[in-house]
Write an enzyme that holds these catalytic residues in place. Structure first.
Site, PDB file in Angstrom:
ATOM      1  N   LYS A 200      48.447  60.861  41.506  1.00  0.00           N
ATOM      2  CA  LYS A 200      47.274  61.644  41.087  1.00  0.00           C
ATOM      3  C   LYS A 200      47.118  62.908  41.921  1.00  0.00           C
ATOM      4  CE  LYS A 200      44.591  60.336  44.712  1.00  0.00           C
ATOM      5  NZ  LYS A 200      43.773  61.177  45.622  1.00  0.00           N
ATOM      6  N   THR A 257      40.019  63.433  41.670  1.00  0.00           N
ATOM      7  CA  THR A 257      40.837  64.368  42.429  1.00  0.00           C
ATOM      8  C   THR A 257      41.134  65.638  41.639  1.00  0.00           C
ATOM      9  OG1 THR A 257      41.849  62.428  43.446  1.00  0.00           O
ATOM     10  CG2 THR A 257      42.903  64.527  43.868  1.00  0.00           C
TER      11      THR A 257
END
Length: 345
Positions: A200, A257
């Site tokens: 991610k 994120t």
């Protein structure tokens, strides 16, 4: 896996090994209920932290509770947890191996790690590094999930996942970390949890580039969604479960994120989109952005496994091959159309 655990934890001895932003935040949060010792290798820096009662370099503005002590004495930090406490390794991935080597041969009751990524030199996930150094006899696991250090230190709600093959270790972490504003779920899918947490960060760089170029919210949604497909393809190829990537450590961590302004990796992408060099962006950041080394490691790993990861490859091209951010966009838009059949499509 539903979390039906009722937290009735007696005070436990906890040592956090690593005094960066995330290690400090976790130490502050856990010290609300337990006796916590925060260790850092720089004696002068730890003396300053102790005097100020806050980590002014990595997490300024978040005072320490009285139950949080600090030290630069590694032996004292390890001894602090006794025979049934919890060691929390809070180093970056690059520092995990030397930290574990310093622990080898010691009496370690339980250990979890907070880092997310692949070790570049070996392509190993954190749990594989732990097994390589400590073997299979120490109860060990990954504590991961969508979490910004500043919010955790402030006491805002947060949900994490403890992943381990050891039921005793999972229960130890639930009793120690779960409670107050910290909710902890448990999982046996260590591979899936670690892959989601690692990849991610690469996708957050891609999203930062797209946002920095002003490509709009539609492009951001497409990158996040197709990025989740890349994470799932790699994770299942390594043995992870599809369901894990739909949860906190997959979709949840990816969304946070890629969209949160506190994300270091997203800020790397924003800086690159402004035409700054990678060295300039990283120096201005002042913190570790795990997505940078992870992009190179994942590109090489996916090539070996034959896993298609076009967004990751494009990010690695910008970071390491001299490609321009506009070339990343052009390369992705020029791909042939395909049928979308599920998260791993």
């Amino acid at each position: 896996m539903p979390n039906n655990h009722k937290n009735a934890a007696a005070p436990r001895k906890v040592s956090v090994l690593g005094a960066g932003a995330w290690g400090t935040a976790v130490a502050i949060a856990v010290a609300a209920r337990h006796d916590v010792l925060l260790w850092g290798r720089n004696a002068a820096a730890m003396a300053e932290i102790d005097a100020a009662r806050e980590n002014t370099h990595y997490l300024k503005g978040y005072p320490f509770p009285a139950s949080l002590a600090v030290t630069a004495d590694f032996d004292a930090a390890v001894a602090h947890v006794g025979s049934d406490g919890l060691l929390i390794a809070a180093s970056p991935v690059a520092g995990l191996r030397p930290l574990l080597q310093a622990l080898k041969g010691r009496n370690i009751p339980n250990i979890v790690w907070l880092c997310k990524g692949f070790e570049y030199e070996t392509g190993l996930l954190p749990h594989q590094i732990v097994r390589d150094i400590l073997g299979d006899t120490v109860p060990a696991g990954a504590l991961s999930g969508p979490s910004f250090a500043q919010e955790v230190a402030k006491g805002l709600p947060c949900a994490l996942t403890i992943a381990s093959s050891s039921a005793a270790l999972r229960d130890c972490v639930l009793q120690t970390v779960h409670g107050g504003t910290m909710r902890v779920y448990s999982s046996e899918d260590l591979v899936g949890v670690e892959v989601g947490g690692a990849v991610k960060n690469v996708l957050a760089i891609a999203t930062g580039i797209a946002d920095g170029m002003g490509l709009g919210l539609n492009a951001r949604a497409a990158l996040i969604t197709r990025g989740l497909a890349e994470i799932t393809r790699l994770g299942t190829a390594l043995g992870g479960s599809v369901e894990t990537f739909m949860g906190l450590t997959g979709m949840g961590d990816l969304i946070l994120t890629c969209t949160g302004d506190l994300s270091r990796n997203r800020r790397v992408g924003l800086g690159l989109a402004q035409g700054k060099s990678l060295d300039t962006v990283v120096n201005e950041l002042g913190h570790v952005a795990e997505g940078v080394p992870c992009a190179k490691a994942v590109r090489e790993l996916s090539a070996r496994l034959g896993v298609e990861m076009p967004i990751t490859n494009a990010v690695a091209g910008v970071l390491f091959d001299g490609d321009k951010p506009a070339e990343l966009v052009q390369r992705l838009l020029a791909r042939d159309p395909r049928v979308e059949t599920g998260p791993a499509a």
